[in-house]
Design a protein around this motif. Structure first.
Motif, PDB file in Angstrom:
ATOM      1  N   LEU A  79      10.229  10.121  28.458  1.00 30.24           N
ATOM      2  CA  LEU A  79       9.918  10.232  27.100  1.00 30.24           C
ATOM      3  C   LEU A  79       9.943  11.387  27.006  1.00 30.24           C
ATOM      4  O   LEU A  79       9.653  12.618  27.250  1.00 30.24           O
ATOM      5  N   GLU A  80      10.891  11.591  25.194  1.00 27.78           N
ATOM      6  CA  GLU A  80      10.665  13.179  24.890  1.00 27.78           C
ATOM      7  C   GLU A  80       9.538  13.706  24.685  1.00 27.78           C
ATOM      8  O   GLU A  80       8.213  12.611  24.170  1.00 27.78           O
ATOM      9  N   GLY A  81       9.035  15.429  24.850  1.00 31.61           N
ATOM     10  CA  GLY A  81       7.766  15.477  24.534  1.00 31.61           C
ATOM     11  C   GLY A  81       7.291  17.239  24.549  1.00 31.61           C
ATOM     12  O   GLY A  81       6.462  17.168  24.589  1.00 31.61           O
ATOM     13  N   ASN A  82       8.813  17.346  25.035  1.00 26.13           N
ATOM     14  CA  ASN A  82       7.907  19.125  24.733  1.00 26.13           C
ATOM     15  C   ASN A  82       8.552  19.731  23.838  1.00 26.13           C
ATOM     16  O   ASN A  82       8.371  20.992  24.426  1.00 26.13           O
ATOM     17  N   GLY A  83       9.227  19.813  22.815  1.00 28.11           N
ATOM     18  CA  GLY A  83       9.451  20.205  21.804  1.00 28.11           C
ATOM     19  C   GLY A  83       9.155  19.982  20.657  1.00 28.11           C
ATOM     20  O   GLY A  83       8.351  18.758  20.050  1.00 28.11           O
ATOM     21  N   LEU A  84       9.825  20.251  19.127  1.00 30.79           N
ATOM     22  CA  LEU A  84       8.856  20.074  18.325  1.00 30.79           C
ATOM     23  C   LEU A  84       9.566  19.020  17.629  1.00 30.79           C
ATOM     24  O   LEU A  84       9.271  17.569  17.157  1.00 30.79           O
ATOM     25  N   LEU A  85      10.270  18.491  17.577  1.00 32.77           N
ATOM     26  CA  LEU A  85      11.708  17.813  17.612  1.00 32.77           C
ATOM     27  C   LEU A  85      12.201  16.503  17.976  1.00 32.77           C
ATOM     28  O   LEU A  85      12.552  17.182  19.628  1.00 32.77           O
ATOM     29  N   ARG A  86      12.714  14.951  18.179  1.00 33.64           N
ATOM     30  CA  ARG A  86      12.535  14.157  19.455  1.00 33.64           C
ATOM     31  C   ARG A  86      14.087  13.991  18.660  1.00 33.64           C
ATOM     32  O   ARG A  86      14.581  14.424  18.183  1.00 33.64           O
ATOM     33  N   SER A  87      14.961  13.767  20.219  1.00 33.24           N
ATOM     34  CA  SER A  87      16.010  13.419  19.505  1.00 33.24           C
ATOM     35  C   SER A  87      16.823  12.605  18.518  1.00 33.24           C
ATOM     36  O   SER A  87      17.116  12.843  17.234  1.00 33.24           O
ATOM     37  N   ALA A  88      16.176  11.505  17.778  1.00 38.09           N
ATOM     38  CA  ALA A  88      16.112  10.754  16.465  1.00 38.09           C
ATOM     39  C   ALA A  88      15.342  11.343  15.412  1.00 38.09           C
ATOM     40  O   ALA A  88      16.083  10.940  14.448  1.00 38.09           O
ATOM     41  N   GLU A  89      14.866  12.977  15.706  1.00 38.61           N
ATOM     42  CA  GLU A  89      14.343  12.708  14.139  1.00 38.61           C
ATOM     43  C   GLU A  89      15.401  14.539  14.115  1.00 38.61           C
ATOM     44  O   GLU A  89      15.339  15.347  12.734  1.00 38.61           O
ATOM     45  N   LEU A  90      16.474  14.414  14.606  1.00 36.39           N
ATOM     46  CA  LEU A  90      17.205  14.972  14.179  1.00 36.39           C
ATOM     47  C   LEU A  90      18.201  15.035  13.301  1.00 36.39           C
ATOM     48  O   LEU A  90      18.891  13.366  13.105  1.00 36.39           O
ATOM     49  N   PRO A  91      18.340  15.704  12.565  1.00 35.82           N
ATOM     50  CA  PRO A  91      19.533  15.806  11.371  1.00 35.82           C
ATOM     51  C   PRO A  91      20.907  15.138  11.202  1.00 35.82           C
ATOM     52  O   PRO A  91      21.682  15.128  10.931  1.00 35.82           O
ATOM     53  N   CYS A  92      21.249  15.670  12.540  1.00 35.54           N
ATOM     54  CA  CYS A  92      23.242  14.784  13.280  1.00 35.54           C
ATOM     55  C   CYS A  92      23.025  14.945  14.918  1.00 35.54           C
ATOM     56  O   CYS A  92      21.771  15.046  15.274  1.00 35.54           O
ATOM     57  N   ALA A  93      24.109  14.694  15.028  1.00 37.78           N
ATOM     58  CA  ALA A  93      23.733  14.667  16.138  1.00 37.78           C
ATOM     59  C   ALA A  93      23.503  15.949  17.526  1.00 37.78           C
ATOM     60  O   ALA A  93      24.356  17.145  16.194  1.00 37.78           O
ATOM     61  N   VAL A  94      23.458  15.313  18.691  1.00 36.93           N
ATOM     62  CA  VAL A  94      23.003  16.900  19.945  1.00 36.93           C
ATOM     63  C   VAL A  94      24.450  18.104  18.905  1.00 36.93           C
ATOM     64  O   VAL A  94      24.629  19.433  18.901  1.00 36.93           O
TER      65      VAL A  94
END
Length: 472
Positions: free
Chosen positions: A127-142
Protein backbone atom coordinates in the motif's frame (compact mmCIF):
# COMPACT_ATOMS: atom_id res chain seq x y z
CA UNK A 1 -6.94 -14.12 8.52
CA UNK A 2 -3.55 -14.42 10.21
CA UNK A 3 -1.19 -11.80 8.82
CA UNK A 4 2.28 -10.29 9.07
CA UNK A 5 2.73 -6.51 9.07
CA UNK A 6 6.21 -5.71 7.74
CA UNK A 7 7.52 -2.35 8.96
CA UNK A 8 10.40 -0.76 7.03
CA UNK A 9 10.78 3.02 6.72
CA UNK A 10 7.33 3.56 8.25
CA UNK A 11 7.91 3.28 11.98
CA UNK A 12 4.62 4.73 13.18
CA UNK A 13 1.03 3.77 13.93
CA UNK A 14 -0.54 7.06 12.80
CA UNK A 15 -1.61 7.41 9.15
CA UNK A 16 -0.33 3.98 8.17
CA UNK A 17 -2.39 2.41 5.34
CA UNK A 18 -0.86 -1.07 5.66
CA UNK A 19 -1.55 -1.10 9.39
CA UNK A 20 -5.12 0.04 8.82
CA UNK A 21 -5.61 -2.78 6.30
CA UNK A 22 -4.17 -5.25 8.80
CA UNK A 23 -6.55 -4.35 11.62
CA UNK A 24 -9.17 -6.77 10.29
CA UNK A 25 -6.79 -9.69 10.85
CA UNK A 26 -7.68 -12.20 13.55
CA UNK A 27 -3.97 -12.48 14.44
CA UNK A 28 -1.19 -10.10 13.41
CA UNK A 29 2.60 -10.20 13.72
CA UNK A 30 4.36 -6.79 13.45
CA UNK A 31 7.89 -7.32 12.12
CA UNK A 32 11.00 -5.28 11.40
CA UNK A 33 13.99 -6.89 9.69
CA UNK A 34 17.42 -5.39 10.43
CA UNK A 35 19.82 -6.29 7.63
CA UNK A 36 23.43 -6.32 8.94
CA UNK A 37 24.63 -5.90 5.35
CA UNK A 38 23.68 -2.22 5.63
CA UNK A 39 26.57 -1.82 8.07
CA UNK A 40 29.13 -3.06 5.53
CA UNK A 41 30.87 -0.91 2.88
CA UNK A 42 28.84 -0.63 -0.30
CA UNK A 43 29.47 0.33 -3.91
CA UNK A 44 31.20 3.62 -3.07
CA UNK A 45 33.14 2.36 -0.06
CA UNK A 46 30.74 3.79 2.52
CA UNK A 47 28.26 2.01 4.75
CA UNK A 48 24.62 2.49 3.86
CA UNK A 49 23.82 2.93 7.55
CA UNK A 50 26.12 4.79 9.92
CA UNK A 51 26.20 5.17 13.67
CA UNK A 52 23.95 8.22 14.01
CA UNK A 53 21.10 6.91 11.88
CA UNK A 54 21.42 3.49 13.52
CA UNK A 55 21.05 5.08 16.95
CA UNK A 56 17.99 6.99 15.76
CA UNK A 57 16.59 3.82 14.18
CA UNK A 58 16.99 1.81 17.38
CA UNK A 59 15.28 4.55 19.38
CA UNK A 60 12.45 4.59 16.85
CA UNK A 61 12.05 0.81 17.01
CA UNK A 62 11.96 0.88 20.81
CA UNK A 63 9.28 3.57 20.67
CA UNK A 64 7.25 1.60 18.12
CA UNK A 65 7.48 -1.52 20.24
CA UNK A 66 6.28 0.44 23.26
CA UNK A 67 3.31 1.83 21.34
CA UNK A 68 2.39 -1.65 20.10
CA UNK A 69 2.63 -3.14 23.58
CA UNK A 70 0.23 -0.49 24.88
CA UNK A 71 -2.23 -1.77 22.28
CA UNK A 72 -1.90 -5.47 23.05
CA UNK A 73 0.79 -6.36 20.50
CA UNK A 74 4.58 -6.40 20.20
CA UNK A 75 7.26 -5.77 17.58
CA UNK A 76 9.46 -8.64 16.45
CA UNK A 77 12.88 -7.39 15.33
CA UNK A 78 15.07 -9.95 13.59
CA UNK A 79 18.51 -9.63 11.99
CA UNK A 80 18.93 -11.01 8.48
CA UNK A 81 17.52 -10.71 4.98
CA UNK A 82 13.82 -10.11 4.56
CA UNK A 83 13.51 -12.44 1.57
CA UNK A 84 14.72 -15.32 3.75
CA UNK A 85 13.14 -14.46 7.10
CA UNK A 86 9.63 -13.48 6.04
CA UNK A 87 8.75 -16.65 4.06
CA UNK A 88 10.19 -18.71 6.92
CA UNK A 89 8.03 -16.90 9.50
CA UNK A 90 4.92 -17.17 7.34
CA UNK A 91 5.42 -20.90 7.02
CA UNK A 92 6.30 -21.46 10.68
CA UNK A 93 3.34 -19.49 12.07
CA UNK A 94 0.81 -20.46 9.40
CA UNK A 95 0.18 -16.89 8.20
CA UNK A 96 -2.09 -16.11 5.27
CA UNK A 97 -0.86 -12.71 4.11
CA UNK A 98 1.94 -10.13 4.37
CA UNK A 99 1.14 -6.41 4.36
CA UNK A 100 3.63 -3.58 3.94
CA UNK A 101 4.07 -0.13 2.42
CA UNK A 102 5.23 0.28 -1.15
CA UNK A 103 8.82 1.37 -1.84
CA UNK A 104 10.13 3.79 -4.46
CA UNK A 105 13.93 3.26 -4.47
CA UNK A 106 15.39 0.61 -6.82
CA UNK A 107 17.10 -1.58 -4.19
CA UNK A 108 14.07 -1.57 -1.92
CA UNK A 109 11.71 -2.36 -4.79
CA UNK A 110 13.92 -5.24 -5.84
CA UNK A 111 13.79 -6.55 -2.29
CA UNK A 112 9.98 -6.50 -2.34
CA UNK A 113 10.06 -8.62 -5.48
CA UNK A 114 12.42 -11.12 -3.85
CA UNK A 115 10.14 -11.38 -0.82
CA UNK A 116 7.13 -11.96 -3.05
CA UNK A 117 8.92 -14.75 -4.91
CA UNK A 118 9.89 -16.36 -1.62
CA UNK A 119 6.30 -16.25 -0.40
CA UNK A 120 5.02 -18.22 -3.37
CA UNK A 121 1.22 -18.28 -3.23
CA UNK A 122 0.99 -16.17 -0.06
CA UNK A 123 0.06 -12.62 -1.16
CA UNK A 124 2.25 -9.61 -0.40
CA UNK A 125 -0.08 -6.62 -0.24
CA UNK A 126 1.68 -3.28 -0.85
CA UNK A 127 0.00 0.00 0.00
CA UNK A 128 1.17 3.53 -0.72
CA UNK A 129 1.79 5.59 2.36
CA UNK A 130 5.07 7.46 2.86
CA UNK A 131 4.40 10.39 0.54
CA UNK A 132 1.91 13.22 0.32
CA UNK A 133 0.21 12.02 -2.84
CA UNK A 134 -0.89 8.54 -3.84
CA UNK A 135 -0.49 7.70 -7.52
CA UNK A 136 -4.27 7.93 -8.03
CA UNK A 137 -4.19 11.49 -6.68
CA UNK A 138 -1.65 12.78 -9.20
CA UNK A 139 -2.97 15.26 -11.78
CA UNK A 140 -1.44 13.21 -14.60
CA UNK A 141 0.45 9.99 -15.26
CA UNK A 142 3.81 9.69 -13.51
CA UNK A 143 5.76 9.81 -16.78
CA UNK A 144 4.02 13.08 -17.67
CA UNK A 145 4.91 14.90 -14.45
CA UNK A 146 7.08 17.99 -14.99
CA UNK A 147 10.81 17.39 -14.69
CA UNK A 148 11.37 20.85 -13.17
CA UNK A 149 10.30 21.62 -9.62
CA UNK A 150 8.67 25.00 -10.28
CA UNK A 151 6.39 23.46 -12.92
CA UNK A 152 5.64 20.49 -10.65
CA UNK A 153 4.70 22.85 -7.83
CA UNK A 154 2.38 24.89 -10.07
CA UNK A 155 0.68 21.74 -11.30
CA UNK A 156 0.12 20.33 -7.82
CA UNK A 157 -1.08 23.66 -6.42
CA UNK A 158 -3.74 24.04 -9.10
CA UNK A 159 -5.89 21.72 -7.02
CA UNK A 160 -5.91 22.02 -3.25
CA UNK A 161 -5.32 18.64 -1.68
CA UNK A 162 -7.35 17.80 1.41
CA UNK A 163 -5.58 15.09 3.37
CA UNK A 164 -7.41 12.91 5.88
CA UNK A 165 -4.84 10.76 7.68
CA UNK A 166 -6.23 8.01 9.85
CA UNK A 167 -5.23 8.13 13.50
CA UNK A 168 -3.43 5.31 15.27
CA UNK A 169 -5.76 2.50 16.42
CA UNK A 170 -6.51 2.09 20.12
CA UNK A 171 -6.03 -1.70 19.94
CA UNK A 172 -4.09 -4.11 17.74
CA UNK A 173 -4.97 -7.72 16.87
CA UNK A 174 -3.22 -10.24 19.15
CA UNK A 175 -0.02 -11.97 18.10
CA UNK A 176 -0.19 -15.33 16.30
CA UNK A 177 0.30 -18.36 18.50
CA UNK A 178 3.98 -19.10 18.97
CA UNK A 179 5.12 -15.55 18.09
CA UNK A 180 5.94 -14.52 21.65
CA UNK A 181 8.63 -17.18 21.85
CA UNK A 182 10.43 -15.48 18.96
CA UNK A 183 10.68 -12.09 20.64
CA UNK A 184 14.15 -10.83 21.51
CA UNK A 185 15.61 -7.57 22.82
CA UNK A 186 16.79 -4.89 20.43
CA UNK A 187 20.53 -5.02 19.68
CA UNK A 188 22.68 -2.19 21.01
CA UNK A 189 25.12 -0.14 18.96
CA UNK A 190 28.07 -1.92 20.53
CA UNK A 191 26.65 -5.32 19.64
CA UNK A 192 26.32 -4.11 16.06
CA UNK A 193 29.98 -3.11 16.07
CA UNK A 194 29.35 0.62 15.88
CA UNK A 195 30.12 1.94 19.36
CA UNK A 196 28.20 4.69 21.12
CA UNK A 197 28.38 8.17 19.54
CA UNK A 198 29.51 10.95 21.84
CA UNK A 199 26.85 13.36 23.05
CA UNK A 200 27.43 16.76 21.44
CA UNK A 201 25.83 19.67 23.34
CA UNK A 202 26.05 21.90 20.27
CA UNK A 203 23.97 19.54 18.12
CA UNK A 204 21.30 21.20 15.98
CA UNK A 205 19.23 18.03 16.42
CA UNK A 206 19.18 17.15 20.15
CA UNK A 207 16.10 15.00 19.74
CA UNK A 208 15.25 11.31 20.12
CA UNK A 209 13.86 8.85 17.61
CA UNK A 210 10.32 7.52 17.56
CA UNK A 211 6.77 8.52 16.70
CA UNK A 212 6.03 10.17 20.06
CA UNK A 213 9.13 12.36 19.78
CA UNK A 214 8.23 13.31 16.20
CA UNK A 215 4.67 14.19 17.17
CA UNK A 216 5.97 16.24 20.10
CA UNK A 217 8.27 18.20 17.77
CA UNK A 218 5.36 18.81 15.40
CA UNK A 219 3.21 20.16 18.25
CA UNK A 220 6.02 22.34 19.55
CA UNK A 221 7.03 23.85 16.22
CA UNK A 222 3.48 24.60 15.09
CA UNK A 223 1.61 25.22 18.33
CA UNK A 224 3.84 25.86 21.35
CA UNK A 225 6.99 27.68 20.25
CA UNK A 226 5.24 28.52 16.93
CA UNK A 227 8.65 28.53 15.28
CA UNK A 228 6.91 27.96 11.96
CA UNK A 229 5.80 31.62 12.01
CA UNK A 230 9.44 32.66 11.46
CA UNK A 231 10.69 29.80 9.29
CA UNK A 232 11.28 31.97 6.22
CA UNK A 233 13.55 34.30 8.21
CA UNK A 234 15.51 31.60 10.06
CA UNK A 235 15.70 28.68 7.62
CA UNK A 236 19.19 29.56 6.36
CA UNK A 237 20.77 29.81 9.78
CA UNK A 238 23.44 27.37 10.88
CA UNK A 239 23.31 27.28 14.68
CA UNK A 240 20.79 25.90 17.14
CA UNK A 241 17.81 23.58 17.09
CA UNK A 242 15.10 26.11 16.20
CA UNK A 243 16.15 27.65 12.89
CA UNK A 244 14.15 25.00 10.98
CA UNK A 245 11.43 22.45 11.64
CA UNK A 246 13.84 19.48 12.05
CA UNK A 247 11.02 17.17 10.92
CA UNK A 248 13.23 15.43 8.37
CA UNK A 249 14.76 12.61 10.50
CA UNK A 250 11.31 11.43 11.58
CA UNK A 251 10.01 11.77 8.03
CA UNK A 252 12.97 9.78 6.73
CA UNK A 253 12.29 6.65 8.78
CA UNK A 254 8.55 7.12 8.70
CA UNK A 255 8.03 7.96 12.36
CA UNK A 256 6.14 11.03 11.16
CA UNK A 257 3.65 11.12 8.30
CA UNK A 258 3.98 13.97 5.77
CA UNK A 259 0.19 14.03 5.51
CA UNK A 260 -0.09 14.57 9.25
CA UNK A 261 2.33 17.49 9.00
CA UNK A 262 0.28 19.12 6.24
CA UNK A 263 -3.00 18.63 8.11
CA UNK A 264 -1.51 20.31 11.19
CA UNK A 265 0.05 23.05 9.06
CA UNK A 266 -3.32 23.79 7.43
CA UNK A 267 -4.99 23.83 10.85
CA UNK A 268 -2.33 26.22 12.10
CA UNK A 269 -2.89 28.50 9.09
CA UNK A 270 -6.66 28.41 9.65
CA UNK A 271 -6.23 29.58 13.24
CA UNK A 272 -3.15 31.82 13.13
CA UNK A 273 -3.15 32.87 9.48
CA UNK A 274 -0.98 31.92 6.55
CA UNK A 275 2.25 33.84 6.04
CA UNK A 276 5.42 33.53 3.98
CA UNK A 277 6.90 31.15 6.55
CA UNK A 278 4.04 28.66 6.67
CA UNK A 279 3.96 28.68 2.87
CA UNK A 280 7.74 28.13 2.72
CA UNK A 281 7.39 25.02 4.90
CA UNK A 282 4.70 23.71 2.55
CA UNK A 283 7.06 24.27 -0.39
CA UNK A 284 9.76 22.22 1.33
CA UNK A 285 7.30 19.34 1.70
CA UNK A 286 6.55 19.72 -2.01
CA UNK A 287 10.29 19.49 -2.77
CA UNK A 288 10.32 16.17 -0.91
CA UNK A 289 7.34 15.00 -2.93
CA UNK A 290 8.92 16.18 -6.19
CA UNK A 291 12.04 14.11 -5.59
CA UNK A 292 9.96 11.08 -4.61
CA UNK A 293 8.09 11.07 -7.91
CA UNK A 294 11.31 11.84 -9.81
CA UNK A 295 12.80 8.67 -8.33
CA UNK A 296 9.67 6.66 -9.16
CA UNK A 297 9.82 7.94 -12.72
CA UNK A 298 13.54 7.48 -13.40
CA UNK A 299 14.56 4.75 -10.97
CA UNK A 300 18.22 3.76 -11.08
CA UNK A 301 18.95 6.39 -13.77
CA UNK A 302 18.86 9.03 -11.04
CA UNK A 303 21.79 7.31 -9.31
CA UNK A 304 24.12 7.21 -12.34
CA UNK A 305 27.02 9.63 -12.81
CA UNK A 306 25.29 11.41 -15.69
CA UNK A 307 21.93 11.30 -13.97
CA UNK A 308 18.68 11.34 -15.91
CA UNK A 309 20.28 13.64 -18.49
CA UNK A 310 22.96 11.01 -19.24
CA UNK A 311 25.43 13.88 -19.52
CA UNK A 312 29.15 13.22 -19.82
CA UNK A 313 29.93 16.59 -18.24
CA UNK A 314 29.42 15.42 -14.68
CA UNK A 315 32.82 15.10 -12.93
CA UNK A 316 33.89 11.51 -12.18
CA UNK A 317 37.25 12.23 -10.59
CA UNK A 318 38.02 10.88 -7.15
CA UNK A 319 41.28 11.73 -5.38
CA UNK A 320 42.64 12.77 -1.99
CA UNK A 321 40.58 15.95 -2.06
CA UNK A 322 37.44 13.87 -1.54
CA UNK A 323 38.94 12.38 1.63
CA UNK A 324 39.86 15.85 2.89
CA UNK A 325 36.27 16.94 2.21
CA UNK A 326 34.95 13.98 4.22
CA UNK A 327 37.32 14.77 7.11
CA UNK A 328 36.52 18.48 7.20
CA UNK A 329 40.10 19.33 6.19
CA UNK A 330 39.70 21.18 2.87
CA UNK A 331 41.11 24.48 4.14
CA UNK A 332 37.82 26.35 3.62
CA UNK A 333 36.33 26.85 7.10
CA UNK A 334 32.62 26.94 6.22
CA UNK A 335 32.87 23.63 4.35
CA UNK A 336 35.03 22.04 7.03
CA UNK A 337 32.76 23.16 9.88
CA UNK A 338 29.71 21.67 8.18
CA UNK A 339 31.46 18.39 7.48
CA UNK A 340 32.65 18.10 11.07
CA UNK A 341 29.16 18.84 12.36
CA UNK A 342 27.83 16.05 10.15
CA UNK A 343 30.43 13.55 11.37
CA UNK A 344 29.88 14.45 15.03
CA UNK A 345 26.08 14.68 15.09
CA UNK A 346 24.59 13.22 11.91
CA UNK A 347 22.94 16.52 11.04
CA UNK A 348 23.68 19.54 8.87
CA UNK A 349 21.61 22.58 7.91
CA UNK A 350 19.99 22.83 4.50
CA UNK A 351 22.23 25.78 3.64
CA UNK A 352 25.29 23.81 4.70
CA UNK A 353 24.33 20.82 2.57
CA UNK A 354 24.07 22.96 -0.54
CA UNK A 355 27.38 24.67 0.11
CA UNK A 356 29.42 21.52 0.79
CA UNK A 357 27.85 19.61 -2.10
CA UNK A 358 28.44 22.45 -4.56
CA UNK A 359 32.02 22.78 -3.31
CA UNK A 360 32.72 19.08 -3.85
CA UNK A 361 31.18 19.08 -7.31
CA UNK A 362 32.23 22.44 -8.74
CA UNK A 363 35.35 23.53 -6.85
CA UNK A 364 36.94 20.14 -6.19
CA UNK A 365 35.52 18.52 -9.35
CA UNK A 366 34.83 15.21 -7.58
CA UNK A 367 32.27 12.52 -8.45
CA UNK A 368 28.99 13.66 -6.90
CA UNK A 369 27.85 10.08 -6.25
CA UNK A 370 30.55 9.59 -3.64
CA UNK A 371 29.35 12.71 -1.84
CA UNK A 372 25.81 11.36 -1.92
CA UNK A 373 27.03 8.04 -0.52
CA UNK A 374 28.89 9.84 2.30
CA UNK A 375 25.65 11.63 3.18
CA UNK A 376 23.78 8.31 3.03
CA UNK A 377 26.03 6.85 5.70
CA UNK A 378 26.13 9.86 8.00
CA UNK A 379 22.86 11.78 7.75
CA UNK A 380 20.21 11.13 10.39
CA UNK A 381 17.57 12.11 7.87
CA UNK A 382 18.87 10.17 4.88
CA UNK A 383 16.09 9.54 2.41
CA UNK A 384 16.92 7.98 -0.98
CA UNK A 385 14.81 10.31 -3.10
CA UNK A 386 15.72 13.57 -1.35
CA UNK A 387 19.41 12.74 -0.94
CA UNK A 388 20.20 11.46 -4.42
CA UNK A 389 17.73 13.87 -6.03
CA UNK A 390 19.28 16.91 -4.37
CA UNK A 391 22.81 15.81 -5.24
CA UNK A 392 21.86 15.17 -8.86
CA UNK A 393 20.10 18.54 -8.93
CA UNK A 394 23.21 20.35 -7.67
CA UNK A 395 25.40 18.41 -10.12
CA UNK A 396 23.17 19.56 -12.96
CA UNK A 397 22.30 16.03 -14.07
CA UNK A 398 18.63 16.01 -13.06
CA UNK A 399 15.59 18.16 -12.34
CA UNK A 400 17.12 21.48 -13.34
CA UNK A 401 17.20 23.30 -16.68
CA UNK A 402 20.65 24.67 -15.79
CA UNK A 403 23.82 22.63 -15.99
CA UNK A 404 24.60 22.91 -12.30
CA UNK A 405 23.98 25.01 -9.21
CA UNK A 406 27.29 26.61 -8.29
CA UNK A 407 27.67 28.35 -4.94
CA UNK A 408 30.43 30.82 -4.14
CA UNK A 409 31.45 29.22 -0.85
CA UNK A 410 33.21 32.28 0.59
CA UNK A 411 30.29 34.51 -0.29
CA UNK A 412 28.01 32.03 1.49
CA UNK A 413 30.26 32.17 4.55
CA UNK A 414 30.13 35.97 4.67
CA UNK A 415 26.35 35.98 4.18
CA UNK A 416 25.30 33.25 6.62
CA UNK A 417 28.07 33.22 9.22
CA UNK A 418 28.98 36.90 9.37
CA UNK A 419 30.55 36.82 12.81
CA UNK A 420 32.17 33.39 12.22
CA UNK A 421 30.28 31.95 15.21
CA UNK A 422 29.50 28.73 13.33
CA UNK A 423 33.04 28.00 12.17
CA UNK A 424 34.33 28.94 15.61
CA UNK A 425 32.06 26.31 17.16
CA UNK A 426 33.14 23.41 14.94
CA UNK A 427 36.76 24.46 14.20
CA UNK A 428 38.28 25.13 17.61
CA UNK A 429 41.72 25.57 16.05
CA UNK A 430 40.51 28.87 14.50
CA UNK A 431 38.81 30.37 17.56
CA UNK A 432 41.78 32.51 18.56
CA UNK A 433 42.10 34.17 15.17
CA UNK A 434 40.61 37.65 14.70
CA UNK A 435 36.97 37.18 13.58
CA UNK A 436 37.60 38.72 10.14
CA UNK A 437 40.22 36.00 9.43
CA UNK A 438 38.32 32.94 10.65
CA UNK A 439 36.77 32.43 7.21
CA UNK A 440 40.06 33.09 5.41
CA UNK A 441 42.91 31.39 7.34
CA UNK A 442 44.44 30.54 3.95
CA UNK A 443 45.71 34.15 3.91
CA UNK A 444 47.93 33.50 6.93
CA UNK A 445 51.63 32.70 6.60
CA UNK A 446 52.36 29.00 6.18
CA UNK A 447 54.15 28.76 9.54
CA UNK A 448 51.16 30.19 11.39
CA UNK A 449 48.78 27.79 9.65
CA UNK A 450 51.01 24.87 10.61
CA UNK A 451 50.97 26.03 14.23
CA UNK A 452 47.16 26.05 14.11
CA UNK A 453 47.20 22.53 12.59
CA UNK A 454 44.81 23.68 9.89
CA UNK A 455 45.32 22.79 6.21
CA UNK A 456 46.13 25.37 3.58
CA UNK A 457 43.69 25.86 0.73
CA UNK A 458 45.22 24.80 -2.57
CA UNK A 459 43.99 27.78 -4.59
CA UNK A 460 41.83 30.87 -4.16
CA UNK A 461 39.23 31.24 -6.92
CA UNK A 462 39.07 34.65 -8.54
CA UNK A 463 35.37 34.87 -7.69
CA UNK A 464 36.28 34.96 -3.98
CA UNK A 465 38.26 38.21 -4.28
CA UNK A 466 35.34 40.52 -3.37
CA UNK A 467 34.79 38.58 -0.12
CA UNK A 468 38.38 38.58 1.15
CA UNK A 469 39.35 40.91 4.02
CA UNK A 470 40.00 44.41 2.69
CA UNK A 471 43.64 44.28 3.66
CA UNK A 472 44.24 41.08 1.68
Amino acid sequence: MHALLWFKQDLRLDDHPALQAALSAERLLPLFVFDPALLQPGEYGMRRLGVHRTRFLLESLAALNGALRQRGSQLLVLPGRAEQLIPRLVSRLGLDQVLTLEEIAPDERAQLERVQRGLGEVPLQRLEGNGLLRSAELPCAVDQLPAVYSQFRELIEQRLQVFQPQAAPSRMPPLPEGAEALMQPLPGLSRLGLGEPLSVPASAFPFSGGEAAGQARLRDYLWESRGVRHYQQTRNQLLGSEYSSKFSPWLANGSLSPRRIVVELRRHEAQAGRNDSTYALWLELLWREFFRWTLVRHGAALLRAGGVKATERAPRRLDQRFQRWCQGRTGLPLVDANMRELAATGFMSNRGRQVVASYLINDLQQDWRHGAAWFEEHLLDYDPASNWGNWAYLAGVACDPQRSRMFNALRQARAYDRDAAYVSLWLPELRHLPPHLRHTPFLLPQRQLQALNYPRLEQIPETWRPYLPKAA
